[in-house]
Design a protein around this motif. Structure first.
Motif, mmCIF file in Angstrom:
data_model
loop_
_atom_site.group_PDB
_atom_site.id
_atom_site.type_symbol
_atom_site.label_atom_id
_atom_site.label_comp_id
_atom_site.label_asym_id
_atom_site.label_seq_id
_atom_site.Cartn_x
_atom_site.Cartn_y
_atom_site.Cartn_z
ATOM 1 N N UNK A 233 0.787 -1.360 0.009
ATOM 2 C CA UNK A 233 -0.086 0.061 -0.047
ATOM 3 C C UNK A 233 0.896 1.347 -0.132
ATOM 4 N N UNK A 234 1.909 1.280 0.768
ATOM 5 C CA UNK A 234 2.725 2.507 0.964
ATOM 6 C C UNK A 234 3.431 2.645 -0.564
ATOM 7 N N UNK A 235 3.968 1.625 -1.207
ATOM 8 C CA UNK A 235 4.664 1.821 -2.102
ATOM 9 C C UNK A 235 3.514 2.350 -3.575
ATOM 10 N N UNK A 236 2.469 1.853 -3.568
ATOM 11 C CA UNK A 236 1.329 2.310 -4.634
ATOM 12 C C UNK A 236 0.875 3.693 -4.215
ATOM 13 N N UNK A 237 0.631 3.936 -2.800
ATOM 14 C CA UNK A 237 0.231 5.199 -2.619
ATOM 15 C C UNK A 237 1.459 6.408 -3.128
ATOM 16 N N UNK A 238 2.688 5.990 -2.821
ATOM 17 C CA UNK A 238 3.725 7.065 -3.247
ATOM 18 C C UNK A 238 3.772 7.030 -4.739
ATOM 19 N N UNK A 239 3.550 6.075 -5.387
ATOM 20 C CA UNK A 239 3.579 6.134 -6.828
ATOM 21 C C UNK A 239 2.565 7.021 -7.313
ATOM 22 N N UNK A 240 1.159 6.812 -6.777
ATOM 23 C CA UNK A 240 0.319 7.586 -6.978
ATOM 24 C C UNK A 240 0.503 9.244 -6.792
ATOM 25 N N UNK A 241 0.821 9.490 -5.696
ATOM 26 C CA UNK A 241 1.244 10.940 -5.338
ATOM 27 C C UNK A 241 1.987 11.385 -6.286
ATOM 28 N N UNK B 178 8.273 15.429 0.705
ATOM 29 C CA UNK B 178 8.669 14.880 -0.449
ATOM 30 C C UNK B 178 10.250 15.710 -0.347
ATOM 31 N N UNK B 179 11.238 15.034 -0.704
ATOM 32 C CA UNK B 179 12.617 15.270 -0.659
ATOM 33 C C UNK B 179 13.281 14.846 -1.658
ATOM 34 N N UNK B 180 14.794 15.259 -2.214
ATOM 35 C CA UNK B 180 15.476 14.758 -3.339
ATOM 36 C C UNK B 180 15.724 13.443 -3.015
ATOM 37 N N UNK B 181 15.702 12.830 -1.893
ATOM 38 C CA UNK B 181 15.743 11.322 -1.589
ATOM 39 C C UNK B 181 14.347 10.547 -1.495
ATOM 40 N N UNK B 182 13.394 11.220 -1.864
ATOM 41 C CA UNK B 182 12.189 10.550 -1.966
ATOM 42 C C UNK B 182 11.159 11.071 -0.648
ATOM 43 N N UNK B 183 10.144 10.323 -0.208
ATOM 44 C CA UNK B 183 9.266 10.767 0.671
ATOM 45 C C UNK B 183 9.832 10.412 2.009
ATOM 46 N N UNK B 184 9.870 11.541 3.072
ATOM 47 C CA UNK B 184 10.648 11.306 4.344
ATOM 48 C C UNK B 184 9.691 11.554 5.468
ATOM 49 N N UNK C 55 9.313 13.085 9.290
ATOM 50 C CA UNK C 55 9.979 14.039 9.985
ATOM 51 C C UNK C 55 9.256 14.361 11.484
ATOM 52 N N UNK C 56 9.705 14.290 12.413
ATOM 53 C CA UNK C 56 9.175 14.251 13.873
ATOM 54 C C UNK C 56 9.793 15.390 14.562
ATOM 55 N N UNK C 57 9.350 16.378 14.854
ATOM 56 C CA UNK C 57 9.909 17.558 15.624
ATOM 57 C C UNK C 57 10.845 18.198 14.722
ATOM 58 N N UNK C 58 10.953 18.059 13.239
ATOM 59 C CA UNK C 58 11.935 18.340 12.418
ATOM 60 C C UNK C 58 13.080 17.678 12.187
ATOM 61 N N UNK C 59 13.098 16.396 12.809
ATOM 62 C CA UNK C 59 14.271 15.469 12.572
ATOM 63 C C UNK C 59 13.734 14.324 11.824
ATOM 64 N N UNK C 60 14.323 13.965 10.778
ATOM 65 C CA UNK C 60 14.114 12.908 10.029
ATOM 66 C C UNK C 60 14.278 11.613 10.679
ATOM 67 N N UNK C 61 13.057 10.836 10.897
ATOM 68 C CA UNK C 61 13.111 9.577 11.711
ATOM 69 C C UNK C 61 12.717 8.488 10.627
ATOM 70 N N UNK C 62 12.777 8.797 9.308
ATOM 71 C CA UNK C 62 12.043 7.532 8.452
ATOM 72 C C UNK C 62 12.649 6.436 8.773
ATOM 73 N N UNK C 63 14.111 6.295 8.757
ATOM 74 C CA UNK C 63 15.005 5.081 9.140
ATOM 75 C C UNK C 63 14.250 4.567 10.361
ATOM 76 N N UNK C 64 14.425 5.234 11.567
ATOM 77 C CA UNK C 64 14.023 4.979 12.725
ATOM 78 C C UNK C 64 12.790 4.333 12.912
ATOM 79 N N UNK C 65 11.786 4.641 12.013
ATOM 80 C CA UNK C 65 10.397 4.271 12.317
ATOM 81 C C UNK C 65 9.983 2.921 11.707
ATOM 82 N N UNK C 66 11.185 2.579 10.804
ATOM 83 C CA UNK C 66 11.280 1.150 10.162
ATOM 84 C C UNK C 66 11.491 -0.023 11.147
#
Length: 228
Positions: free
Chosen positions: A15-23, A70-76, A78-89
């Motif tokens: 679902x996340x892969x498809x949702x990002x692709x649609x967006x 959306x960033x140059x590295x894809x959808x990321x 952020x929690x309190x302005x901090x990139x937590x994409x990796x931590x959330x996985x």
């Protein structure tokens, strides 16, 4: 209200892969609501709190400052302005998210934030109760699913590609347990909306599923969207 496309489904359904692709295809905003709940779980873990304490989890949810950007590295995320994409996985965070998401006060605290996406010109929102609770009035909803073994293998591959260590047996059991919690919880259980377009992704490629969904969106909203 702008166009909102709910995409629901269990872990590993795509679902996340498809949702990002649609967006990305239509230039719309995107929200991964699973990341919202993971952010709450991460907050509880960071405070060394009890994951079984609904009051603490609800307080963390109310205080959340979260953004999906959306960033140059894809959808990321952020929690309190901090990139937590990796931590959330991390698996401990995914497990914490499944636990705190079962608390009605947590779901209620995050509902207004999720619904704010209806004010965007276009948005794709993925999760487990988007079509049934968050945006039940949406004209078009999707529910993605796949065989449990396929979903487990996808999760293995995702973590391996990201260099995140995991125990295969423990991860497989965690996904099965998460399925049970998501489907059996009293508050907003994982169920397809009665009018959702259901897509089995088990034996379809990413491109095949995305093409199917984009075609269905064009059929429904052809009068108001312009595909690139």
């Amino acid at each position: 209200m702008g166009i909102v496309i709910p995409v629901d489904g269990p872990a590993g359904s795509g679902k996340s892969t498809m949702a990002k692709g649609i967006a990305d295809h239509f230039g719309w905003d995107y929200l991964e609501t699973g990341a919202l709940y993971r952010a709450v779980g991460l907050r509880v873990l960071d405070r060394r709190g009890d994951l079984g304490d609904p009051a603490l989890a609800a307080r963390c949810a109310r205080e959340l400052r979260f953004e999906c950007r959306k960033t140059p590295d894809g959808w990321r995320n952020f929690l309190d302005g901090r990139d937590v994409t990796q931590a959330l996985r991390e698996e401990r965070v995914s497990d914490a998210a499944s636990r705190v998401s079962a608390f009605p006060p947590v779901r209620q605290a995050l509902l207004a934030f999720q619904r704010s996406y209806q004010d965007r010109a276009g948005a794709v929102v993925d999760g487990r109760d988007i079509g049934t609770v968050v945006f039940p009035e949406a004209r078009l909803k999707f529910f993605l699913d796949a065989d449990i073994e396929v979903r487990i293998l996808r999760r293995f591959r995702e973590l391996r590609e990201k260099g995140i260590p995991f125990d295969a047996d423990a991860l497989a059991e965690d996904i099965r347990a998460r399925d049970r919690r998501d489907r059996e919880r009293v508050a907003a259980p994982l169920l397809p909306a009665s009018d959702a377009v259901r897509v089995d992704t088990s034996r379809r490629s990413i491109d095949q599923v995305l093409a199917l969904m984009l075609d269905r969106i064009r059929q429904e909203y052809g009068e108001v969207i312009e595909a690139p």
